[in-house]
Design a protein around this motif. Structure first.
Motif, PDB file in Angstrom:
ATOM      1  N   VAL A 165       2.150   5.968  -7.418  1.00 12.70           N
ATOM      2  CA  VAL A 165       1.089   6.740  -8.061  1.00 12.70           C
ATOM      3  C   VAL A 165       1.446   8.224  -8.050  1.00 12.70           C
ATOM      4  O   VAL A 165       1.331   8.918  -9.074  1.00 12.70           O
ATOM      5  N   ALA A 166       1.875   8.732  -6.904  1.00 14.78           N
ATOM      6  CA  ALA A 166       2.229  10.150  -6.804  1.00 14.78           C
ATOM      7  C   ALA A 166       3.367  10.503  -7.746  1.00 14.78           C
ATOM      8  O   ALA A 166       3.399  11.602  -8.319  1.00 14.78           O
ATOM      9  N   ALA A 167       4.289   9.560  -7.924  1.00 20.11           N
ATOM     10  CA  ALA A 167       5.459   9.827  -8.764  1.00 20.11           C
ATOM     11  C   ALA A 167       5.104   9.973 -10.236  1.00 20.11           C
ATOM     12  O   ALA A 167       5.865  10.579 -10.998  1.00 20.11           O
ATOM     13  N   TYR A 169       0.833  -1.205   0.000  1.00 21.85           N
ATOM     14  CA  TYR A 169       0.000   0.000   0.000  1.00 21.85           C
ATOM     15  C   TYR A 169       0.869   1.256   0.000  1.00 21.85           C
ATOM     16  O   TYR A 169       0.616   2.204  -0.749  1.00 21.85           O
ATOM     17  N   GLU A 170       1.892   1.270   0.857  1.00 24.79           N
ATOM     18  CA  GLU A 170       2.776   2.437   0.948  1.00 24.79           C
ATOM     19  C   GLU A 170       3.528   2.653  -0.359  1.00 24.79           C
ATOM     20  O   GLU A 170       3.637   3.783  -0.862  1.00 24.79           O
ATOM     21  N   ALA A 171       4.049   1.563  -0.920  1.00 22.78           N
ATOM     22  CA  ALA A 171       4.815   1.666  -2.162  1.00 22.78           C
ATOM     23  C   ALA A 171       3.958   2.205  -3.297  1.00 22.78           C
ATOM     24  O   ALA A 171       4.411   3.031  -4.102  1.00 22.78           O
ATOM     25  N   TYR A 176      -4.541   9.884 -12.031  1.00 18.59           N
ATOM     26  CA  TYR A 176      -4.262   8.879 -11.012  1.00 18.59           C
ATOM     27  C   TYR A 176      -4.212   9.467  -9.596  1.00 18.59           C
ATOM     28  O   TYR A 176      -4.054   8.724  -8.629  1.00 18.59           O
ATOM     29  N   ALA A 177      -4.319  10.784  -9.474  1.00 20.25           N
ATOM     30  CA  ALA A 177      -4.025  11.449  -8.201  1.00 20.25           C
ATOM     31  C   ALA A 177      -4.851  10.898  -7.041  1.00 20.25           C
ATOM     32  O   ALA A 177      -4.343  10.716  -5.927  1.00 20.25           O
ATOM     33  N   SER A 178      -6.127  10.595  -7.277  1.00 21.28           N
ATOM     34  CA  SER A 178      -6.984  10.140  -6.173  1.00 21.28           C
ATOM     35  C   SER A 178      -6.538   8.793  -5.623  1.00 21.28           C
ATOM     36  O   SER A 178      -6.819   8.473  -4.456  1.00 21.28           O
ATOM     37  N   LEU A 179      -5.837   8.012  -6.414  1.00 17.73           N
ATOM     38  CA  LEU A 179      -5.385   6.695  -5.954  1.00 17.73           C
ATOM     39  C   LEU A 179      -4.295   6.806  -4.896  1.00 17.73           C
ATOM     40  O   LEU A 179      -4.023   5.834  -4.186  1.00 17.73           O
ATOM     41  N   ALA A 180      -3.669   7.968  -4.786  1.00 16.05           N
ATOM     42  CA  ALA A 180      -2.589   8.160  -3.813  1.00 16.05           C
ATOM     43  C   ALA A 180      -3.098   8.673  -2.470  1.00 16.05           C
ATOM     44  O   ALA A 180      -2.299   8.909  -1.561  1.00 16.05           O
ATOM     45  N   ALA A 181      -4.403   8.815  -2.319  1.00 14.82           N
ATOM     46  CA  ALA A 181      -4.963   9.302  -1.049  1.00 14.82           C
ATOM     47  C   ALA A 181      -4.625   8.336   0.082  1.00 14.82           C
ATOM     48  O   ALA A 181      -4.570   7.120  -0.125  1.00 14.82           O
ATOM     49  N   PRO A 182      -4.399   8.848   1.286  1.00 11.97           N
ATOM     50  CA  PRO A 182      -3.971   7.992   2.401  1.00 11.97           C
ATOM     51  C   PRO A 182      -4.938   6.869   2.740  1.00 11.97           C
ATOM     52  O   PRO A 182      -4.526   5.837   3.276  1.00 11.97           O
ATOM     53  N   ASP A 183      -6.226   7.052   2.442  1.00  9.64           N
ATOM     54  CA  ASP A 183      -7.199   6.023   2.814  1.00  9.64           C
ATOM     55  C   ASP A 183      -7.380   4.953   1.741  1.00  9.64           C
ATOM     56  O   ASP A 183      -8.140   3.996   1.938  1.00  9.64           O
ATOM     57  N   ARG A 184      -6.687   5.078   0.612  1.00  8.45           N
ATOM     58  CA  ARG A 184      -6.799   4.075  -0.444  1.00  8.45           C
ATOM     59  C   ARG A 184      -5.825   2.948  -0.181  1.00  8.45           C
ATOM     60  O   ARG A 184      -4.684   3.165   0.242  1.00  8.45           O
ATOM     61  N   GLN A 185      -6.252   1.726  -0.443  1.00  6.97           N
ATOM     62  CA  GLN A 185      -5.412   0.537  -0.276  1.00  6.97           C
ATOM     63  C   GLN A 185      -5.152  -0.054  -1.656  1.00  6.97           C
ATOM     64  O   GLN A 185      -5.820  -0.979  -2.102  1.00  6.97           O
ATOM     65  N   ILE A 186      -4.162   0.517  -2.336  1.00  7.36           N
ATOM     66  CA  ILE A 186      -3.834   0.087  -3.689  1.00  7.36           C
ATOM     67  C   ILE A 186      -2.826  -1.051  -3.598  1.00  7.36           C
ATOM     68  O   ILE A 186      -1.693  -0.869  -3.168  1.00  7.36           O
ATOM     69  N   LEU A 187      -3.270  -2.215  -4.015  1.00  3.93           N
ATOM     70  CA  LEU A 187      -2.456  -3.420  -3.877  1.00  3.93           C
ATOM     71  C   LEU A 187      -1.560  -3.659  -5.087  1.00  3.93           C
ATOM     72  O   LEU A 187      -0.588  -4.414  -4.995  1.00  3.93           O
TER      73      LEU A 187
END
Length: 348
Positions: free
Chosen positions: A106-108, A99-101, A114-125
């Motif tokens: 995404v931010a990079a 999730y952290e990676a 894609y910006a919303s996918l980098a929100a702290p509450d998202r769990q992007i696997l």
């Protein structure tokens, strides 16, 4: 002669589907995005705490899990900082690290889509920006869930459209996953898995198995990654072309249940032909245009038997109140209630 046969069958399939969708345009052939994630070469040349890193392409998820289990927190964080795209897509790596990676990856990209996918509450696997983009998102606590379900979508899904506004919020991979989690309850974690290159529109990509054949090993590896981190055996809910992917992957996954919904076929003549120990289910609504797609296989085109037919042998899922091709997860439908029960193992 073979070329003529392929053209005829492709035309029949395309005409049937376009008729059933009120003129949905034919799609372009898609280039398959596969292999290890971006940055794999730099990862292979690196090490941490004096240890070589597991190959992201060949190391089994269980091997990856053992590698990280032997690292301290500081060394793991070093790898996240150096190689976010690899760690974020590395099946078997600890969930919090992925999730952290992926927030970093995404931010990079610096891309607003894609910006919303980098929100702290998202769990992007998983997140891969190549091509149209691939993404997997977790809804719920995957690390503690008693049950896990994975939504495998069909055509026209990718990372670019993962967060796009939709007229009906229960459609699309994320919408389906959210609806299922709400219906199933907190003991179930649901993953929206768009981890492959999907067809776009209706054309040869939707009619043949090329993209599904490339996707099946990725889905099998993904489920092995869930097992490696201690998650329960998943229920796979496979929509439209996603059911072709699930059919080809079935023998190589440890899924407890496999549900085909709105399916054009699973590249098998019967449920037994899938060669899986999973229970196989099938659903099709009365107004789903997929019923107009011929259940044939000829010269590599078409996906075979109708999974909802009695001869196929799947367990039926009630879907008499489903509207259209994308209404299977609509709140209040009998199909969503059944999916939630299957996800919780609450069936007889």
């Amino acid at each position: 002669m073979r070329r003529i046969g392929r053209t005829v069958v492709s035309a029949v399939l395309a005409v049937a589907v376009v008729g059933g969708t009120a003129g949905w345009a034919s799609g372009e052939r898609q280039g398959v995005v596969s292999g290890p994630p971006p940055g794999a070469a730099a990862w292979r040349g690196d090490s941490v705490a004096g240890r070589p890193l597991p190959d992201p392409e060949t190391a089994a998820p269980a091997e990856v899990a053992r590698f990280f289990a032997g690292l301290g927190e500081e060394a793991s964080e070093v790898l996240v900082g150096r190689h976010p795209l690899v760690v974020g897509n590395l099946d078997g790596a600890p969930l919090p690290l992925r999730y952290e990676a992926n927030r970093i990856a995404v931010a990079a990209t610096g891309e607003p889509r894609y910006a919303s996918l980098a929100a702290p509450d998202r769990q992007i696997l998983a997140f891969d920006p190549r091509g149209r983009g691939q993404v997997a998102e977790v809804f719920g606590d995957l690390g503690r869930a008693a049950h896990v379900a994975v939504v495998v979508p069909g055509s026209d899904n990718d990372a670019t459209h993962h967060d796009a506004p939709r007229r009906r919020p229960y459609t699309g991979p994320a919408g389906m996953a959210r609806a299922l989690r709400a219906a199933a309850g907190p003991d179930v974690a649901v993953v929206a898995w768009t981890g492959y290159t999907t067809p776009v529109g209706v054309g040869l990509d939707a009619a043949d198995g090329r993209l599904a054949e490339a996707a099946a090993p990725r889905l099998a590896r993904f489920t092995a990654g869930l097992d490696a981190v201690g998650a329960p055996d998943p229920v796979l809910l496979c929509h439209s072309y996603g059911s072709v992917v699930c059919g080809l992957a079935a023998h190589d996954t440890d899924a407890s249940d496999l549900v085909a919904l709105g399916s054009p076929g699973m590249r098998a003549a019967t449920a037994a032909g899938l060669r899986t120990g999973a229970r196989v289910w099938a659903a099709r609504g009365p107004s789903d245009w997929i019923a107009d797609v011929p259940n044939v296989r000829f010269a590599g085109l078409g996906h075979g038997a109708d999974p909802t037919s009695a001869a196929f042998g799947a367990r039926p899922v009630p879907a008499d109140d489903v509207q259209g091709h994308t209404g299977y997860f609509a709140p209040g439908t009998r199909s969503l209630t059944a999916f939630a029960a299957i996800a919780k193992g609450d069936t007889r």
